[in-house]
Design a protein around this motif. Structure first.
Motif, mmCIF file in Angstrom:
data_model
loop_
_atom_site.group_PDB
_atom_site.id
_atom_site.type_symbol
_atom_site.label_atom_id
_atom_site.label_comp_id
_atom_site.label_asym_id
_atom_site.label_seq_id
_atom_site.Cartn_x
_atom_site.Cartn_y
_atom_site.Cartn_z
ATOM 1 N N UNK A 1 0.820 -1.211 0.000
ATOM 2 C CA UNK A 1 0.000 0.000 0.000
ATOM 3 C C UNK A 1 0.857 1.266 0.000
ATOM 4 N N UNK A 2 0.207 2.391 -0.352
ATOM 5 C CA UNK A 2 0.891 3.681 -0.335
ATOM 6 C C UNK A 2 0.739 4.403 1.003
ATOM 7 N N UNK A 3 -0.225 3.968 1.818
ATOM 8 C CA UNK A 3 -0.409 4.526 3.153
ATOM 9 C C UNK A 3 -0.554 3.383 4.154
ATOM 10 N N UNK A 4 -0.669 3.730 5.427
ATOM 11 C CA UNK A 4 -0.603 2.755 6.521
ATOM 12 C C UNK A 4 -1.681 1.682 6.443
ATOM 13 N N UNK A 5 -1.307 0.450 6.727
ATOM 14 C CA UNK A 5 -2.259 -0.649 6.859
ATOM 15 C C UNK A 5 -2.983 -0.537 8.197
ATOM 16 N N UNK A 6 -4.285 -0.793 8.170
ATOM 17 C CA UNK A 6 -5.070 -0.809 9.405
ATOM 18 C C UNK A 6 -5.468 -2.221 9.823
ATOM 19 N N UNK A 7 -5.479 -3.166 8.877
ATOM 20 C CA UNK A 7 -5.913 -4.517 9.244
ATOM 21 C C UNK A 7 -5.381 -5.536 8.239
ATOM 22 N N UNK A 8 -5.255 -6.785 8.719
ATOM 23 C CA UNK A 8 -4.835 -7.942 7.923
ATOM 24 C C UNK A 8 -5.832 -9.066 8.177
ATOM 25 N N UNK A 9 -6.171 -9.831 7.143
ATOM 26 C CA UNK A 9 -7.002 -11.023 7.326
ATOM 27 C C UNK A 9 -6.490 -12.112 6.393
ATOM 28 N N UNK A 10 -5.966 -13.172 6.972
ATOM 29 C CA UNK A 10 -5.480 -14.282 6.163
ATOM 30 C C UNK A 10 -6.655 -15.145 5.713
ATOM 31 N N UNK A 11 -6.542 -15.699 4.522
ATOM 32 C CA UNK A 11 -7.592 -16.543 3.972
ATOM 33 C C UNK A 11 -7.477 -17.954 4.538
ATOM 34 N N UNK A 12 -8.625 -18.590 4.761
ATOM 35 C CA UNK A 12 -8.625 -19.970 5.235
ATOM 36 C C UNK A 12 -8.609 -20.974 4.104
ATOM 37 N N UNK A 13 -8.421 -20.496 2.869
ATOM 38 C CA UNK A 13 -8.495 -21.389 1.708
ATOM 39 C C UNK A 13 -7.204 -22.151 1.463
#
Length: 363
Positions: free
Chosen positions: A75-87
């Motif tokens: 991203x070009x600005x700050x990350x606020x959240x991450x979610x890994x996929x269960x697939x």
């Protein structure tokens, strides 16, 4: 015992320090565990030494050898959240202040899909039953549903059909957690989305078809909401307020008002108090006790304690204090519980360091 006076019986099992990793010079924010590749993912800036990749992304940290790390710019600005996929496909979802949601392959280290939104994206999570769907919470209070098969835009704005307001006007969406429908008799068989905002906790109940009904559960400045699927309990953390001078971590269950009603209530089980400071949005985690699954534990960063506190809702005690040693003893921003290969772990993140703890026998 108070947050600064926590004792663990000699010889008892507890979470023991495993590793402490310097992950950034500052501005690390959230952490998640990517199960299919045994790696922790930490959001951070690209860093001053990386002139070619200015931006924000994920640091991949091997669970088995934390000296092995790799940075992926996203991203070009700050990350606020991450979610890994269960697939199991090593594709990770990220939400950013740059007004985008992005899907990134952790195998090729490239962004494979990007969605633009109208406001900074503050939170995200995957649908826990349908692999193609995910949700995003925005700074303007909107909650959007996406289908990865639709590469253009979101497919629904929850609670906004027929002119509804949804979450608009209730503050930024700081935390999301999806709830599967219950297959056994319980106080609520409802499925939907828990939504934490700066003024309230809500539940978007999934109705017949594709409709979501917005139900208010509790008032207060939410910093985090999480869901324990096996026991069907939720945990919501509130900032101190005029009437409540301490951080409050509340365990709850959802109840359907009546069988044919679209309304859902939150039934308070118990609350445990933290410190008196919550300047930062610290993410908490709820999980079953590794040795006693009928007891629920919560782990939360505590600014006053400069540590992560482990709460036992079964005994109503502060069970343990987990310190993340870093320069200046910085506040813990995110705690994450996960299991892998029969082992139980807690990760605790400050803006510079990642501390990893594993359940085991105390010496």
């Amino acid at each position: 015992a108070g947050p600064s006076q926590i004792a663990t019986p000699y010889g008892a099992k507890r979470f023991l320090p495993l590793r402490n990793v310097a992950v950034a010079q500052g501005s690390a924010r959230v952490v998640d565990f990517e199960r299919s590749n045994d790696m922790l993912l930490v959001s951070r800036p690209s860093g001053p030494t990386n002139q070619l990749l200015r931006g924000f992304g994920l640091l991949k940290v091997s669970l088995h050898d934390t000296r092995h790390t790799e940075y992926v710019n996203i991203h070009s600005q700050r990350l606020r959240d991450i979610a890994t996929s269960g697939r199991g496909d090593a594709v990770t979802l990220t939400a950013s202040e740059d007004k985008t949601l992005r899907l990134t392959s952790l195998i090729s280290n490239t962004v494979v899909q990007k969605y633009e939104v109208s406001s900074p994206a503050w939170s995200c999570c995957w649908h826990s039953e349908e692999d193609y769907y995910f949700f995003a919470g925005l700074a303007n209070g909107r909650v959007l549903l996406f289908d990865v098969r639709n590469t253009a835009q979101h497919v629904d704005a929850l609670g906004e059909s027929d002119g509804g307001m949804g979450g608009r006007g209730a503050g930024p969406v700081v935390s999301l957690a999806h709830v599967k429908p219950s297959l056994v008799t319980s106080s609520s068989r409802s499925s939907g989305l828990l939504v934490g905002q700066s003024t309230r906790l809500s539940f978007c109940r999934h109705e017949a078809g594709s409709e979501y009904k917005w139900c208010n559960l509790a008032q207060g400045s939410v910093t985090s909401v999480s869901w324990e699927e096996k026991s069907r309990h939720g945990l919501v953390s509130f900032r101190p307020s005029k009437g409540q001078p301490l951080i409050k971590h509340t365990l709850f269950q959802m109840e359907d008002e009546i069988a044919d009603s679209p309304s859902v209530n939150a039934r308070l089980i118990s609350s445990m108090m933290g410190g008196n400071a919550a300047r930062l949005l610290s993410r908490t985690t709820i999980f079953q006790h590794p040795a006693s699954p009928d007891r629920l534990l919560a782990c939360a960063g505590d600014e006053a304690a400069k540590a992560a506190l482990l709460y036992d809702f079964g005994t109503q005690e502060h069970m343990q204090k987990l310190s993340c040693l870093s320069a200046g003893q910085k506040e813990i921003l995110h705690t994450k519980y996960f299991e892998q290969n029969g082992e139980h772990y807690v990760a605790a993140l400050t803006e510079t360091n990642l501390a990893l703890f594993r359940w085991g026998q105390a010496a």
